[in-house]
Design a protein around this motif. Structure first.
Motif, PDB file in Angstrom:
ATOM      1  N   ARG A 133     116.015  73.648 -47.574  1.00  0.00           N
ATOM      2  CA  ARG A 133     115.364  74.489 -48.711  1.00  0.00           C
ATOM      3  C   ARG A 133     115.334  74.120 -49.831  1.00  0.00           C
ATOM      4  N   VAL A 134     116.385  73.262 -50.354  1.00  0.00           N
ATOM      5  CA  VAL A 134     116.119  72.606 -51.742  1.00  0.00           C
ATOM      6  C   VAL A 134     115.041  71.734 -51.729  1.00  0.00           C
ATOM      7  N   ILE A 135     114.840  70.839 -50.804  1.00  0.00           N
ATOM      8  CA  ILE A 135     113.950  69.889 -50.568  1.00  0.00           C
ATOM      9  C   ILE A 135     112.542  70.556 -50.498  1.00  0.00           C
ATOM     10  N   ALA A 136     112.428  71.469 -49.898  1.00  0.00           N
ATOM     11  CA  ALA A 136     111.171  72.148 -49.700  1.00  0.00           C
ATOM     12  C   ALA A 136     110.822  72.794 -51.126  1.00  0.00           C
ATOM     13  N   ASP A 137     111.820  73.623 -51.637  1.00  0.00           N
ATOM     14  CA  ASP A 137     111.522  73.985 -53.070  1.00  0.00           C
ATOM     15  C   ASP A 137     111.249  72.603 -53.971  1.00  0.00           C
ATOM     16  N   PHE A 138     111.772  71.637 -53.912  1.00  0.00           N
ATOM     17  CA  PHE A 138     111.422  70.495 -54.716  1.00  0.00           C
ATOM     18  C   PHE A 138     109.940  70.184 -54.710  1.00  0.00           C
ATOM     19  N   VAL A 139     109.557  69.816 -53.210  1.00  0.00           N
ATOM     20  CA  VAL A 139     108.273  69.232 -52.891  1.00  0.00           C
ATOM     21  C   VAL A 139     107.180  70.393 -53.313  1.00  0.00           C
ATOM     22  N   ALA A 140     107.431  71.591 -53.077  1.00  0.00           N
ATOM     23  CA  ALA A 140     106.554  72.547 -53.515  1.00  0.00           C
ATOM     24  C   ALA A 140     106.308  72.792 -54.908  1.00  0.00           C
ATOM     25  N   ASN A 141     107.540  72.378 -55.833  1.00  0.00           N
ATOM     26  CA  ASN A 141     107.331  72.519 -57.144  1.00  0.00           C
ATOM     27  C   ASN A 141     106.724  71.100 -57.852  1.00  0.00           C
ATOM     28  N   MET A 142     107.159  70.000 -57.026  1.00  0.00           N
ATOM     29  CA  MET A 142     106.084  68.774 -57.580  1.00  0.00           C
ATOM     30  C   MET A 142     104.871  68.751 -57.245  1.00  0.00           C
ATOM     31  N   THR A 143     104.728  69.272 -56.197  1.00  0.00           N
ATOM     32  CA  THR A 143     102.954  69.040 -55.649  1.00  0.00           C
ATOM     33  C   THR A 143     102.281  70.014 -56.679  1.00  0.00           C
ATOM     34  N   GLU A 144     102.809  71.389 -57.173  1.00  0.00           N
ATOM     35  CA  GLU A 144     102.236  72.144 -57.986  1.00  0.00           C
ATOM     36  C   GLU A 144     102.083  71.435 -59.412  1.00  0.00           C
ATOM     37  N   THR A 145     102.758  70.660 -59.828  1.00  0.00           N
ATOM     38  CA  THR A 145     103.112  69.986 -61.079  1.00  0.00           C
ATOM     39  C   THR A 145     102.110  68.894 -60.837  1.00  0.00           C
ATOM     40  N   LEU A 146     101.827  68.087 -60.095  1.00  0.00           N
ATOM     41  CA  LEU A 146     100.913  67.064 -59.920  1.00  0.00           C
ATOM     42  C   LEU A 146      99.611  67.715 -59.726  1.00  0.00           C
ATOM     43  N   GLU A 147      99.400  68.945 -58.964  1.00  0.00           N
ATOM     44  CA  GLU A 147      97.991  69.188 -59.183  1.00  0.00           C
ATOM     45  C   GLU A 147      97.551  69.628 -60.366  1.00  0.00           C
TER      46      GLU A 147
END
Length: 167
Positions: A133-147
């Motif tokens: 769940r932490v990994i999924a949250d991190f990836v989702a937030n990093m993806t949004e940041t990169l976009e």
């Protein structure tokens, strides 16, 4: 924040921002080459497979490419059997781009990602539900940041943030 915390944040930042992001780019470049595409065309196909049928102008907006460059990408994707272009049923002056999943190229991509998915699943199986769940949250937030940063970098004016000049 303590010094060890700062060191850990810097270490994670270096790994994610450097080594991991480079590995992702090199992996996708290798996938693209394997199916006879350049990486830009391949990632545009990926966008189309995620978004579904769309207009070429929308793909241009999503990628920041010019409409002329987008048209060239679409021509190459059409030759690769990954898309088809059809007149828009609501406005025959416009075109709708449809992803195609019954081509040799798509089947090869599916095979590559099935093999890759097995390896990713093996890595992910080492983590419990809380960690995932932490990994999924991190990836989702990093993806949004990169976009968001990609859009910001493409849309800032020269006055706000001039691009680097090549020598």
């Amino acid at each position: 924040m303590t010094n060890p915390d700062q060191r850990l944040l810097m270490e994670v930042g270096r790994e994610v921002g450097g080594r991991f992001s480079t590995a992702v780019v090199l992996f996708h470049s290798a996938v693209a080459a394997r199916v006879g595409l350049n990486v830009t065309d391949y990632k545009c196909a990926d966008i189309l497979f995620r978004t579904g049928p769309t207009h070429p102008g929308h793909l241009a907006e999503l990628t920041g490419m010019s409409t002329a460059a987008t048209a060239q990408v679409l021509a190459r994707l059409e030759r690769a059997g990954l898309i088809r272009r059809e007149p828009d049923p609501t406005d025959r002056r416009r075109t709708v781009v449809h992803p195609i999943t019954d081509s040799d190229t798509y089947r090869e991509l599916s095979r590559i990602f099935a093999d890759f998915g097995t390896r990713v699943a093996a890595v992910m199986s080492r983590y419990d539900e809380a960690a995932l769940r932490v990994i999924a949250d991190f990836v989702a937030n990093m993806t949004e940041t990169l976009e968001t940063e990609a859009v910001r970098l493409r849309t800032r004016t020269a006055h706000e943030d001039p691009p680097m000049r090549r020598r």
